[in-house]
Write an enzyme that holds these catalytic residues in place. Structure first.
Site, PDB file in Angstrom:
ATOM      1  N   HIS A 119     -10.575   6.817   1.180  1.00 43.25           N
ATOM      2  CA  HIS A 119      -9.181   6.771   0.725  1.00 43.25           C
ATOM      3  C   HIS A 119      -9.032   5.676  -0.307  1.00 43.25           C
ATOM      4  O   HIS A 119      -9.795   4.717  -0.329  1.00 43.25           O
ATOM      5  CB  HIS A 119      -8.246   6.491   1.919  1.00 43.25           C
ATOM      6  CG  HIS A 119      -8.507   5.169   2.573  1.00 43.25           C
ATOM      7  ND1 HIS A 119      -9.526   4.973   3.483  1.00 43.25           N
ATOM      8  CD2 HIS A 119      -7.928   3.948   2.412  1.00 43.25           C
ATOM      9  CE1 HIS A 119      -9.543   3.701   3.855  1.00 43.25           C
ATOM     10  NE2 HIS A 119      -8.589   3.050   3.221  1.00 43.25           N
ATOM     11  N   CYS A 170      -1.919  -2.492   7.597  1.00 47.36           N
ATOM     12  CA  CYS A 170      -1.824  -3.445   6.487  1.00 47.36           C
ATOM     13  C   CYS A 170      -0.505  -4.196   6.442  1.00 47.36           C
ATOM     14  O   CYS A 170      -0.469  -5.351   6.024  1.00 47.36           O
ATOM     15  CB  CYS A 170      -2.146  -2.745   5.177  1.00 47.36           C
ATOM     16  SG  CYS A 170      -3.919  -2.358   5.087  1.00 47.36           S
ATOM     17  N   LYS A 195      -6.647  -5.015  -3.207  1.00 45.41           N
ATOM     18  CA  LYS A 195      -7.348  -5.578  -2.041  1.00 45.41           C
ATOM     19  C   LYS A 195      -8.399  -4.602  -1.526  1.00 45.41           C
ATOM     20  O   LYS A 195      -8.313  -3.399  -1.807  1.00 45.41           O
ATOM     21  CB  LYS A 195      -6.348  -5.930  -0.936  1.00 45.41           C
ATOM     22  CG  LYS A 195      -5.612  -4.736  -0.366  1.00 45.41           C
ATOM     23  CD  LYS A 195      -4.568  -5.238   0.620  1.00 45.41           C
ATOM     24  CE  LYS A 195      -3.958  -4.122   1.430  1.00 45.41           C
ATOM     25  NZ  LYS A 195      -4.879  -3.112   1.971  1.00 45.41           N
ATOM     26  N   ASP A 222       0.792  -1.244   0.000  1.00 43.26           N
ATOM     27  CA  ASP A 222       0.000   0.000   0.000  1.00 43.26           C
ATOM     28  C   ASP A 222       0.824   1.295   0.000  1.00 43.26           C
ATOM     29  O   ASP A 222       0.478   2.243   0.723  1.00 43.26           O
ATOM     30  CB  ASP A 222      -0.973   0.010   1.184  1.00 43.26           C
ATOM     31  CG  ASP A 222      -1.992  -1.118   1.107  1.00 43.26           C
ATOM     32  OD1 ASP A 222      -1.886  -1.959   0.205  1.00 43.26           O
ATOM     33  OD2 ASP A 222      -2.893  -1.166   1.963  1.00 43.26           O
ATOM     34  N   HIS A 235     -10.442   0.606  -3.074  1.00 36.62           N
ATOM     35  CA  HIS A 235     -11.814   0.601  -2.568  1.00 36.62           C
ATOM     36  C   HIS A 235     -12.821   1.199  -3.543  1.00 36.62           C
ATOM     37  O   HIS A 235     -12.536   2.211  -4.193  1.00 36.62           O
ATOM     38  CB  HIS A 235     -11.888   1.420  -1.273  1.00 36.62           C
ATOM     39  CG  HIS A 235     -11.046   0.890  -0.146  1.00 36.62           C
ATOM     40  ND1 HIS A 235     -10.937  -0.442   0.145  1.00 36.62           N
ATOM     41  CD2 HIS A 235     -10.278   1.548   0.781  1.00 36.62           C
ATOM     42  CE1 HIS A 235     -10.132  -0.589   1.204  1.00 36.62           C
ATOM     43  NE2 HIS A 235      -9.722   0.601   1.601  1.00 36.62           N
ATOM     44  N   ASP A 255      -4.520  -0.759  -1.784  1.00 32.89           N
ATOM     45  CA  ASP A 255      -5.867  -0.601  -1.270  1.00 32.89           C
ATOM     46  C   ASP A 255      -6.668  -0.079  -2.462  1.00 32.89           C
ATOM     47  O   ASP A 255      -6.241   0.882  -3.129  1.00 32.89           O
ATOM     48  CB  ASP A 255      -5.808   0.449  -0.141  1.00 32.89           C
ATOM     49  CG  ASP A 255      -6.567   0.038   1.106  1.00 32.89           C
ATOM     50  OD1 ASP A 255      -6.804  -1.156   1.302  1.00 32.89           O
ATOM     51  OD2 ASP A 255      -6.902   0.946   1.888  1.00 32.89           O
TER      52      ASP A 255
HETATM   53  C1  VGL Z   1      -4.703   0.865   5.596  1.00 30.76           C
HETATM   54  C2  VGL Z   1      -6.222   1.909   6.961  1.00 30.76           C
HETATM   55  C3  VGL Z   1      -7.221   1.714   6.028  1.00 30.76           C
HETATM   56  C4  VGL Z   1      -3.301   0.423   5.367  1.00 30.76           C
HETATM   57  C5  VGL Z   1      -5.691   0.663   4.657  1.00 30.76           C
HETATM   58  O1  VGL Z   1      -2.914   0.238   4.182  1.00 30.76           O
HETATM   59  O2  VGL Z   1      -2.539   0.248   6.357  1.00 30.76           O
HETATM   60  N1  VGL Z   1      -4.984   1.472   6.753  1.00 30.76           N
HETATM   61  N2  VGL Z   1      -6.936   1.096   4.876  1.00 30.76           N
HETATM   62 ZN    ZN Z   2      -8.338   1.000   3.265  1.00 33.39          ZN
END
Ligand code: VGL
Ligand code: ZN
Length: 192
Positions: free
Chosen positions: A76, A140, A101, A15, A59, A57
Site C-alpha cells: 500500500h 497511524c 513517512k 495518511d 513506502h 505513508d
Molecule cells: C497505516 C497500516 C499500515 C495507517 C499505515 O496509516 O494507519 N496502517 N500503514
Molecule cells: Zn504503511
C-alpha cells in the site's frame, strides 16, 4: 468545550490517501467519510493563520511492512503510485507541509514524527498544540497522537475526522489516547 485556534496551533492530517479509502489497497471502512470533516478543519486552520501538515505513508515497493517481506499488510502507499496520492476531494492548500513517512525499506513508521522533520517544523513555528485526525485511528493516528504527547505537545484528537480499521481497535485507541492525556474534540469545539 471551546478551543480558540491561533497561529501557534497546527493541524496534522494523517495518511488521508487513496489506498486507505474504499477501493484502495488497504481500505479503512468508511475512510472516505473523513474527507469532508478534514476539509472543514483545513478551512478553519487557514482562517486562523495556523500551519497545516499532511502526513503520507510513502513506502518503497519492497517495504518491510508488506506481507511479501514478512510484514502485516498488503502492499500500500507505494511511492509515486496512484494509491499513495491524496484524494482530489481533499482540499489541501498550496502552503500545506507534506510529511513523508515509512519511506525507507527497512523501517516502518506509524507515527508522523518517526523518522521525519515534523517535530522540527512544529518547533520552528513555536507550535505548542497539535490537532490530529485522519486514517487509521487504530494505527497511524494513534501513534502520531502518542508521539506528540511524548514530545511534550498538547494533543487534541479530531474524533470526527478519524476512522479506524476495526471497531475494537478504534475503541482501544481512543482509551489509550485519552489515558495518555490527549483531548477528544469535534469540529464544533473549535473556534476562530
Ligand atoms: C497505516 C497500516 C499500515 C495507517 C499505515 O496509516 O494507519 N496502517 N500503514
Ligand atoms: Zn504503511
Amino acid at each position: 468545550m471551546r478551543v480558540k485556534i491561533t497561529p501557534k496551533d497546527a493541524l496534522v492530517l494523517v495518511d488521508i490517501q487513496k489506498d486507505f479509502l474504499p477501493g484502495g489497497a488497504l481500505p479503512v471502512p468508511e475512510g472516505d467519510k473523513v474527507i469532508e470533516p478534514a476539509n472543514r478543519y483545513i478551512e478553519l486552520f487557514q482562517k486562523a493563520g495556523a500551519p497545516i501538515f499532511a502526513t503520507r505513508d510513502w513506502h518503497p515497493p519492497n517495504h518491510i511492512s508488506f506481507k511479501e517481506q514478512g510484514g502485516l499488510w498488503p502492499p500500500h502507499c507505494v511511492q509515486n503510485t496512484e494509491g499513495a496520492k491524496f484524494p482530489k476531494e481533499l482540499k489541501l492548500p498550496p502552503e500545506v507541509f507534506i510529511i513523508n513517512k515509512g519511506d525507507r525499506p527497512e523501517f516502518d513508521a506509524y507515527s508522523g514524527f518517526q523518522g521525519t522533520l515534523l517535530e522540527d517544523l512544529l518547533r520552528e513555528r513555536g507550535v505548542k498544540r497539535i490537532f490530529v485526525g485522519g486514517l487509521a485511528t487504530d494505527y497511524c493516528v494513534l501513534n502520531t497522537v502518542l508521539g506528540g504527547l511524548n514530545l511534550g505537545f498538547q494533543v487534541f484528537w479530531l474524533s470526527d475526522a478519524s476512522k479506524g480499521i476495526t471497531p475494537e481497535g478504534e475503541r482501544r485507541a481512543e482509551e489509550r489516547m485519552l489515558s495518555e492525556g490527549a483531548v477528544k474534540v469535534v469540529y464544533n469545539d473549535l473556534t476562530l
